[in-house]
Design a protein around this motif. Structure first.
Motif, PDB file in Angstrom:
ATOM      1  N   TYR A  66       0.863  -1.320  -0.029  1.00 23.18           N
ATOM      2  CA  TYR A  66      -0.200  -0.166   0.073  1.00 23.18           C
ATOM      3  C   TYR A  66       0.797   1.171  -0.130  1.00 23.18           C
ATOM      4  O   TYR A  66       0.419   2.341  -0.731  1.00 23.18           O
ATOM      5  CB  TYR A  66      -0.899  -0.015   1.105  1.00 23.18           C
ATOM      6  CG  TYR A  66      -1.661   1.426   1.700  1.00 23.18           C
ATOM      7  CD1 TYR A  66      -2.382   1.856   0.619  1.00 23.18           C
ATOM      8  CD2 TYR A  66      -1.392   1.768   2.804  1.00 23.18           C
ATOM      9  CE1 TYR A  66      -3.231   2.983   1.014  1.00 23.18           C
ATOM     10  CE2 TYR A  66      -1.938   3.318   3.045  1.00 23.18           C
ATOM     11  CZ  TYR A  66      -2.802   3.732   2.265  1.00 23.18           C
ATOM     12  OH  TYR A  66      -3.372   4.884   2.479  1.00 23.18           O
ATOM     13  N   GLY A  80       0.546   1.678  -3.545  1.00 24.20           N
ATOM     14  CA  GLY A  80      -0.944   1.990  -3.853  1.00 24.20           C
ATOM     15  C   GLY A  80      -1.741   0.669  -3.802  1.00 24.20           C
ATOM     16  O   GLY A  80      -1.286  -0.368  -3.929  1.00 24.20           O
ATOM     17  N   ARG A 116      -6.325   3.583  -8.373  1.00 20.15           N
ATOM     18  CA  ARG A 116      -5.711   2.973  -7.484  1.00 20.15           C
ATOM     19  C   ARG A 116      -5.637   4.167  -6.299  1.00 20.15           C
ATOM     20  O   ARG A 116      -5.753   5.317  -6.493  1.00 20.15           O
ATOM     21  CB  ARG A 116      -4.163   2.837  -7.756  1.00 20.15           C
ATOM     22  CG  ARG A 116      -4.006   1.888  -8.779  1.00 20.15           C
ATOM     23  CD  ARG A 116      -2.556   1.417  -9.147  1.00 20.15           C
ATOM     24  NE  ARG A 116      -1.753   1.013  -8.126  1.00 20.15           N
ATOM     25  CZ  ARG A 116      -1.830  -0.496  -7.953  1.00 20.15           C
ATOM     26  NH1 ARG A 116      -2.521  -0.993  -8.757  1.00 20.15           N
ATOM     27  NH2 ARG A 116      -1.291  -1.193  -6.989  1.00 20.15           N
ATOM     28  N   THR A 117      -5.475   3.757  -4.942  1.00 15.99           N
ATOM     29  CA  THR A 117      -5.224   4.626  -3.881  1.00 15.99           C
ATOM     30  C   THR A 117      -3.779   4.803  -3.637  1.00 15.99           C
ATOM     31  O   THR A 117      -3.180   3.796  -4.044  1.00 15.99           O
ATOM     32  CB  THR A 117      -5.707   4.175  -2.610  1.00 15.99           C
ATOM     33  OG1 THR A 117      -5.233   2.972  -2.352  1.00 15.99           O
ATOM     34  CG2 THR A 117      -7.301   3.990  -2.806  1.00 15.99           C
ATOM     35  N   ASN A 118      -3.519   5.959  -3.344  1.00 19.14           N
ATOM     36  CA  ASN A 118      -1.963   6.364  -3.065  1.00 19.14           C
ATOM     37  C   ASN A 118      -1.924   7.289  -2.142  1.00 19.14           C
ATOM     38  O   ASN A 118      -2.748   8.462  -1.995  1.00 19.14           O
ATOM     39  CB  ASN A 118      -1.428   7.216  -4.370  1.00 19.14           C
ATOM     40  CG  ASN A 118       0.098   7.374  -4.148  1.00 19.14           C
ATOM     41  OD1 ASN A 118       0.417   8.431  -3.449  1.00 19.14           O
ATOM     42  ND2 ASN A 118       0.653   6.624  -4.665  1.00 19.14           N
ATOM     43  N   SER A 148      -0.654  11.051  -2.510  1.00 21.48           N
ATOM     44  CA  SER A 148      -1.435  12.061  -3.582  1.00 21.48           C
ATOM     45  C   SER A 148      -2.957  12.210  -3.207  1.00 21.48           C
ATOM     46  O   SER A 148      -3.632  13.194  -3.248  1.00 21.48           O
ATOM     47  CB  SER A 148      -1.557  11.391  -5.021  1.00 21.48           C
ATOM     48  OG  SER A 148      -2.121  10.086  -4.977  1.00 21.48           O
ATOM     49  N   ASP A 149      -3.549  11.372  -2.078  1.00 20.65           N
ATOM     50  CA  ASP A 149      -4.655  11.336  -1.707  1.00 20.65           C
ATOM     51  C   ASP A 149      -5.002  12.236  -0.549  1.00 20.65           C
ATOM     52  O   ASP A 149      -5.792  13.032  -0.361  1.00 20.65           O
ATOM     53  CB  ASP A 149      -5.195   9.748  -1.295  1.00 20.65           C
ATOM     54  CG  ASP A 149      -5.456   9.066  -2.504  1.00 20.65           C
ATOM     55  OD1 ASP A 149      -5.901   9.309  -3.584  1.00 20.65           O
ATOM     56  OD2 ASP A 149      -5.545   7.775  -2.026  1.00 20.65           O
TER      57      ASP A 149
END
Length: 230
Positions: free
Chosen positions: A63, A67, A100-102, A105-106
């Motif tokens: 993760y 991500g 994708r989650t990051n 950046s999120d």
């Protein structure tokens, strides 16, 4: 300030859930009263058997470095149901989800939206993504937010019944990871509405190795909750 009695609605999801952000733990639950979020809930699914109860199937290191693909989140695509009888007053779809989650950046995206979003000129979908608002009663509106693109099952003006399938959990708008954001408000305008307290008429909590029924409850951020209507 004096808190009004919560409005009772049906839990909008099925199966097991965790609410990491809930008025059962703190008010305002999201740290602000903006956008009608004073009593808002976030709901995710987690692996209760893994250390840290992650919401995704990959490792924490994966993760952090790469991500996580949306399909690797337990709750992404889960069905969302109407929490009340009502009329659809807003229904927005077509907002792209980040694939994708990051973490970094999120966080940057959330900071930008928290500090620079202008409700008078910016599109509400920048915050809410794909969402719908149901009128549940006089000056009572339910918002179901960050839905999966292409999943909104209702149109403006449509009448819905409590328990109707209306969408799916997604990762659109100002979202750290796939989840359902749910709140009650005193108007249909997310940008200016005041949040209203709500409780869920029936669900179960897992305690001491067994499921216990709860009526008109407000889950905390530690509660393992389940709703499976008969």
């Amino acid at each position: 300030m004096n808190e009004r009695a919560p409005i009772i609605v049906e839990f909008p999801l099925r199966g097991e859930w965790l609410s990491p952000t809930t008025p059962g733990t703190k008010i305002p639950s999201h740290g602000t009263n903006r956008f009608g979020t004073r009593y808002a809930y976030d709901f995710i699914q987690v692996d209760w058997e893994r250390k840290g109860n992650p919401a995704y199937r990959v490792s924490f290191l994966h993760y952090l470095i790469f991500g996580v693909s949306l399909k690797d989140y337990y709750c992404w695509g889960q069905n969302v149901y109407a929490p009340c009888d009502g009329i659809v007053v807003q229904a927005e779809d077509g907002y792209e989800e980040r694939a994708r989650t990051n973490l970094f950046s999120d966080i940057a995206n959330a900071y930008k939206n928290a500090h620079y979003f202008d409700p008078e000129k910016d599109d509400a979908q920048r915050i809410a993504g794909n969402y719908m608002i149901l009128k549940c009663g006089e000056n009572v509106y339910a918002a179901l937010v960050h839905l999966q693109k292409g999943s909104v099952q209702v149109t403006v003006g449509q009448t819905v019944k409590k328990g109707d399938l209306i969408g799916r959990v997604g990762h659109s708008g100002n979202s750290f990871a796939p989840h359902l954001h749910f709140q009650l408000m005193d108007s249909s305008n997310i940008a200016t509405a005041n949040g209203l307290p709500c409780a869920f008429e029936k669900y179960e909590v897992y305690k001491n190795g067994e499921w216990k029924s709860v009526s008109n409850g407000i889950p905390t951020d530690k509660d393992r909750i389940r709703f499976c209507p008969q």
